[in-house]
Design a protein around this motif. Structure first.
Motif, PDB file in Angstrom:
ATOM      1  N   ARG A 154      -6.795   9.742  11.251  1.00  0.00           N
ATOM      2  CA  ARG A 154      -6.460  11.058  10.715  1.00  0.00           C
ATOM      3  C   ARG A 154      -6.219  11.056   9.204  1.00  0.00           C
ATOM      4  NH1 ARG A 154      -1.594  11.887  14.822  1.00  0.00           N
ATOM      5  NH2 ARG A 154      -1.216   9.829  13.961  1.00  0.00           N
ATOM      6  N   HIS A 187      -3.522  18.580  10.223  1.00  0.00           N
ATOM      7  CA  HIS A 187      -3.398  17.204   9.735  1.00  0.00           C
ATOM      8  C   HIS A 187      -3.851  16.163  10.772  1.00  0.00           C
ATOM      9  CE1 HIS A 187      -0.045  18.042  12.255  1.00  0.00           C
ATOM     10  NE2 HIS A 187       0.231  16.756  12.315  1.00  0.00           N
ATOM     11  N   ASP A 188      -4.322  16.620  11.941  1.00  0.00           N
ATOM     12  CA  ASP A 188      -4.775  15.682  12.976  1.00  0.00           C
ATOM     13  C   ASP A 188      -6.285  15.734  13.196  1.00  0.00           C
ATOM     14  OD1 ASP A 188      -2.138  14.963  13.637  1.00  0.00           O
ATOM     15  OD2 ASP A 188      -1.967  16.556  15.129  1.00  0.00           O
ATOM     16  N   GLN A 234       7.686   5.820  19.065  1.00  0.00           N
ATOM     17  CA  GLN A 234       8.204   7.176  19.315  1.00  0.00           C
ATOM     18  C   GLN A 234       8.704   7.315  20.758  1.00  0.00           C
ATOM     19  OE1 GLN A 234       4.413   8.549  17.941  1.00  0.00           O
ATOM     20  NE2 GLN A 234       5.316   9.810  16.345  1.00  0.00           N
ATOM     21  N   TYR A 251       6.284  12.265  11.931  1.00  0.00           N
ATOM     22  CA  TYR A 251       6.481  12.702  13.330  1.00  0.00           C
ATOM     23  C   TYR A 251       7.311  11.676  14.111  1.00  0.00           C
ATOM     24  CZ  TYR A 251       3.569  16.689  12.386  1.00  0.00           C
ATOM     25  OH  TYR A 251       3.106  17.878  11.877  1.00  0.00           O
ATOM     26  N   ASP A 274       6.114  20.555  18.285  1.00  0.00           N
ATOM     27  CA  ASP A 274       5.187  19.436  18.435  1.00  0.00           C
ATOM     28  C   ASP A 274       5.013  19.068  19.915  1.00  0.00           C
ATOM     29  OD1 ASP A 274       3.910  17.249  16.705  1.00  0.00           O
ATOM     30  OD2 ASP A 274       5.079  16.042  18.094  1.00  0.00           O
ATOM     31  N   ILE A 275       3.803  18.736  20.314  1.00  0.00           N
ATOM     32  CA  ILE A 275       3.437  18.356  21.694  1.00  0.00           C
ATOM     33  C   ILE A 275       4.479  18.784  22.751  1.00  0.00           C
ATOM     34  CG2 ILE A 275       1.725  16.569  21.282  1.00  0.00           C
ATOM     35  CD1 ILE A 275       3.838  14.414  21.526  1.00  0.00           C
ATOM     36  N   HIS A 295      10.221  13.340  21.203  1.00  0.00           N
ATOM     37  CA  HIS A 295      10.620  11.954  20.914  1.00  0.00           C
ATOM     38  C   HIS A 295      11.359  11.841  19.590  1.00  0.00           C
ATOM     39  CE1 HIS A 295       6.400  12.622  19.465  1.00  0.00           C
ATOM     40  NE2 HIS A 295       6.956  12.201  18.336  1.00  0.00           N
ATOM     41  N   ASP A 316       4.564   7.206  11.892  1.00  0.00           N
ATOM     42  CA  ASP A 316       3.596   8.243  12.255  1.00  0.00           C
ATOM     43  C   ASP A 316       3.682   9.385  11.227  1.00  0.00           C
ATOM     44  OD1 ASP A 316       1.581   9.552  13.594  1.00  0.00           O
ATOM     45  OD2 ASP A 316       2.946  10.540  15.005  1.00  0.00           O
ATOM     46  N   PHE A 319       3.633   9.174  23.168  1.00  0.00           N
ATOM     47  CA  PHE A 319       2.748   9.012  22.009  1.00  0.00           C
ATOM     48  C   PHE A 319       2.774   7.535  21.620  1.00  0.00           C
ATOM     49  CE2 PHE A 319       0.596  10.342  18.094  1.00  0.00           C
ATOM     50  CZ  PHE A 319      -0.301  11.249  18.635  1.00  0.00           C
ATOM     51  N   ARG A 365      -5.969  14.058   5.422  1.00  0.00           N
ATOM     52  CA  ARG A 365      -4.645  14.081   4.797  1.00  0.00           C
ATOM     53  C   ARG A 365      -4.693  13.646   3.337  1.00  0.00           C
ATOM     54  NH1 ARG A 365      -1.297  11.155   9.803  1.00  0.00           N
ATOM     55  NH2 ARG A 365      -1.700  12.821  11.324  1.00  0.00           N
ATOM     56  N   VAL A 416      10.137  18.295  16.499  1.00  0.00           N
ATOM     57  CA  VAL A 416       9.570  17.321  17.432  1.00  0.00           C
ATOM     58  C   VAL A 416      10.600  17.083  18.543  1.00  0.00           C
ATOM     59  CG1 VAL A 416       8.537  15.028  17.640  1.00  0.00           C
ATOM     60  CG2 VAL A 416       8.341  16.284  15.486  1.00  0.00           C
ATOM     61  N   GLU A 439       2.641  23.675  20.074  1.00  0.00           N
ATOM     62  CA  GLU A 439       1.433  22.841  20.028  1.00  0.00           C
ATOM     63  C   GLU A 439       1.305  22.198  21.402  1.00  0.00           C
ATOM     64  OE1 GLU A 439      -0.577  18.819  18.178  1.00  0.00           O
ATOM     65  OE2 GLU A 439       1.480  18.877  18.855  1.00  0.00           O
ATOM     66  N   ARG A 481       7.384  25.239  14.584  1.00  0.00           N
ATOM     67  CA  ARG A 481       6.162  24.825  15.275  1.00  0.00           C
ATOM     68  C   ARG A 481       6.640  23.690  16.168  1.00  0.00           C
ATOM     69  NH1 ARG A 481       3.499  19.554  15.288  1.00  0.00           N
ATOM     70  NH2 ARG A 481       1.293  19.866  15.665  1.00  0.00           N
TER      71      ARG A 481
HETATM   72  C1  GLC Z   1       1.414  16.062  17.153  1.00  0.00           C
HETATM   73  C2  GLC Z   1       1.303  15.934  15.654  1.00  0.00           C
HETATM   74  C3  GLC Z   1       0.758  14.580  15.319  1.00  0.00           C
HETATM   75  C4  GLC Z   1       1.734  13.547  15.814  1.00  0.00           C
HETATM   76  C5  GLC Z   1       1.993  13.707  17.306  1.00  0.00           C
HETATM   77  C6  GLC Z   1       3.204  12.935  17.746  1.00  0.00           C
HETATM   78  O1  GLC Z   1       0.187  16.095  17.772  1.00  0.00           O
HETATM   79  O2  GLC Z   1       0.517  16.981  15.160  1.00  0.00           O
HETATM   80  O3  GLC Z   1       0.539  14.418  13.939  1.00  0.00           O
HETATM   81  O4  GLC Z   1       1.232  12.256  15.557  1.00  0.00           O
HETATM   82  O5  GLC Z   1       2.236  15.050  17.661  1.00  0.00           O
HETATM   83  O6  GLC Z   1       4.368  13.493  17.241  1.00  0.00           O
END
Ligand code: GLC
Length: 572
Positions: free
Chosen positions: A423, A353-354, A194, A87, A226-227, A127, A84, A190, A427, A124, A292, A224
């Motif tokens: 995506r 980037h998404d 992951q 990520y 992530d999710i 996961h 990914d 996700f 990128r 992150v 995020e 930052r």
């Molecule tokens: C977030 C990231 C994305 C990634 C996902 C899983 O949304 O911005 O790029 O694939 O989380 O980590």
């Protein structure tokens, strides 16, 4: 909030004097963030993949300083099988060898700080990669000490091979993946590569907090996250209720015909945000946490905590990234954020980037992109720019056989539906020059970058745009310079202003005696409105950049133009 300091008179009488010491506005409220996606920024090793040295070289060459951003958010640069694209992490305390070494990272940090630029990393927490050593151990047996680090569950049905419940992954399909060795399912909110960490396990929390400390001790300025809304799940594994909605919106999280009440935004998430804030608040100078999470201001606001118990400093509000080109829609988004965040500080962005690149969402119209950029950089809140927006990079067109993003490769009922969600297009490698050798991203003519360079690189690149006074790049530079010189644009109070045109979005920003007004024309025709500020001048225009023009009773704003006006006395 002002700090109250009490002082005693030195004359012996016990008069208590209360002195107000103004606390300065935190740096992350005033800063403009710039996201760097390292794989696509600059390739110093000529292998077709961007790397840390590439970023260092650009900073040493003065690019970020010239552009005028204050902080970068670096997408994951940790070791990863890149299923990914970063990520999916296999070691949270190291650097992906494809991108460089820890020494390179230390140098990056040093050179950024030497240039007064802060850096936040992507963390992150939800996961790891399925190739992380923790997961590899976890799946060896039911009794392995790392078993409880992930979310494992017996299946249903006669042979136990049906998923334990109806939970869906964010990107579709069951959130459960069958594991042959131990004959149980593991959870992945996700992709299957992951696996979700088990945040009910205090050892997981300790390990992840230690990783964050590792980077904070080095001096990074924050993260930052992530999710962050998916970190916890229901411990009773109850089915999510069914829903009529296919896709989520800023008002509700329902997606894929399910309401994710047992998989997203569980109450524990808020406690975690408060704990994360306590962790970073131990550091000096001040650090920042940007979350995020899915959903609009009402949904994300609990992640900010409360005035008494602070949570995240900022949470992305993605409404701007999902809006049609309409003054009313943007106004409503901002009002929504003001209503639900109260005194918390919003964080706006147009793309990352998404998402599809911002300019391409509006027919690759540079005029429209400039109006929206003026909004992003003048509205009350922290703006985040995605690399390449500053030269107006378009969404790349990726031939089907070159698609690498797992979401882009999706097939549903045999149909290549991933094409619509892939995506890769946002990128594509950064376009530095008009050179036919990979647009300056990589200087080896024999190397093919990991994603194709967009065919418009000869027009859309930094080198050419630097030479053109009115280019997108120089528009960004001028606007960022103006923002830095005018604190009222960074910190000032904001009020909407009614004009005579429904196509016009206008607001003022005020800081003490300093103030100004931003007027954006979303219409394809010029608009003429009464000048709300007598004795004022136009100090910035998306068409002509910085200039000063004394304004009369009426102001004309060109089609798709945005302007900033100020009372003349403030400038004299
Ligand atoms: C977030 C990231 C994305 C990634 C996902 C899983 O949304 O911005 O790029 O694939 O989380 O980590």
């Amino acid at each position: 909030m002002d700090k109250r300091v009490q002082e005693f008179s030195d004359r012996g009488s016990l008069t208590v004097v209360s002195v107000t010491v103004p606390t300065s506005t935190p740096w992350w409220k005033k800063s403009v963030f710039y996201q760097i996606y390292p794989r696509s920024y600059s390739d110093s090793t000529n292998n077709g993949i961007g790397d840390l040295r590439g970023i260092i070289n650009k900073i040493r060459g003065g690019y970020l300083t010239k552009l005028g951003i204050d902080a970068i958010w670096l997408s994951p640069m940790y070791p990863s099988p890149q299923e990914d694209f970063g990520y999916d992490i296999t070691d949270f305390n190291a650097i992906n060898p494809e991108y460089g070494t820890m020494d390179d990272f230390d140098e990056l940090l040093e050179v950024l700080h030497a240039n007064n630029i802060k850096i936040i990393l992507d963390m992150v927490l939800n996961h790891t990669s399925h190739k992380h050593k923790w997961f590899k151990q976890s799946k060896t047996s039911l009794t392995n000490p790392k078993r409880e680090w992930y979310v494992w569950k017996k299946g249903k049905g006669k042979h136990g091979k049906s998923p334990p419940n109806n939970w869906k992954a964010i990107i579709g399909g069951s959130a459960w993946e069958w594991d042959e060795t131990t004959e149980e399912f593991y959870l992945h909110q996700f992709l299957p590569c992951q696996p979700d960490l088990n945040w009910q396990n205090s050892e997981v929390k300790k390990a992840m907090f230690n990783s964050m400390k590792f980077w904070l001790d080095k001096g990074v300025d924050g993260f930052r996250l992530d999710i962050i809304h998916t970190v916890f799940e229901d411990t009773q594994f109850r089915d999510n209720p069914r829903s009529i909605y296919l896709l989520p919106s800023h008002l509700r999280l329902d997606s894929l015909f399910q309401n994710p009440i047992f998989t997203q935004f569980l109450p524990e998430t808020v406690d975690l945000c408060v704990d994360l804030r306590s962790l970073v608040d131990n550091y000096n100078p001040e650090r920042v946490l940007i979350g995020e999470a899915a959903g609009g201001p009402e949904i994300i606001s609990p992640l900010y905590g409360t005035p008494e118990k602070s949570g995240l400093n900022l949470v992305f509000d993605f409404q701007f990234a999902n809006q049609s080109f309409s003054s009313k829609k943007f106004k409503n988004s901002i009002l929504d954020s003001i209503t639900h965040l109260n005194d918390f500080w919003p964080c706006y962005t147009f793309s990352n980037h998404d998402t599809v690149r911002m300019i391409s969402r509006y027919g690759n119209s540079e005029k429209k992109a400039r109006v929206l950029t003026l909004l992003l950089l003048t509205v009350r809140g922290t703006p985040v720019i995605y690399q390449g927006e500053e030269i107006g990079m378009h969404q790349g067109k990726i031939p089907r056989n070159k698609v690498v993003d797992p979401i882009g490769k999706w097939k549903i009922w045999g149909l290549p539906l991933g094409r619509f969600f892939g995506r890769d297009g946002c990128r594509t490698p950064f376009q530095w020059t008009n050179s036919k050798i990979n647009a300056g991203f990589s200087s080896n003519p024999d190397v093919k970058p990991w994603l194709p360079i967009s065919s418009n690189f000869q027009k859309i690149n930094v080198e050419s745009q630097e030479k053109n006074e009115y280019s997108m790049f120089n528009f960004y530079r001028e606007l960022l310079r103006f923002r830095h010189e005018n604190e009222w644009l960074q910190e000032g109070k904001m009020e909407f202003i009614e004009t005579q045109s429904k196509h016009c979005l206008a607001f003022s920003r005020n800081l003490g005696p300093n103030s100004g007004m931003v007027i954006l024309n979303f219409h394809k025709k010029p608009i003429r409105i009464i000048n709300p500020f007598l004795n004022s001048e136009k100090v910035f225009s998306t068409d002509t950049l910085s200039h000063s023009k004394v304004l009369e009773k009426y102001i004309t704003v060109n089609r798709y133009e945005g302007i900033i006006i100020q009372k003349k006395s403030f400038r004299d």
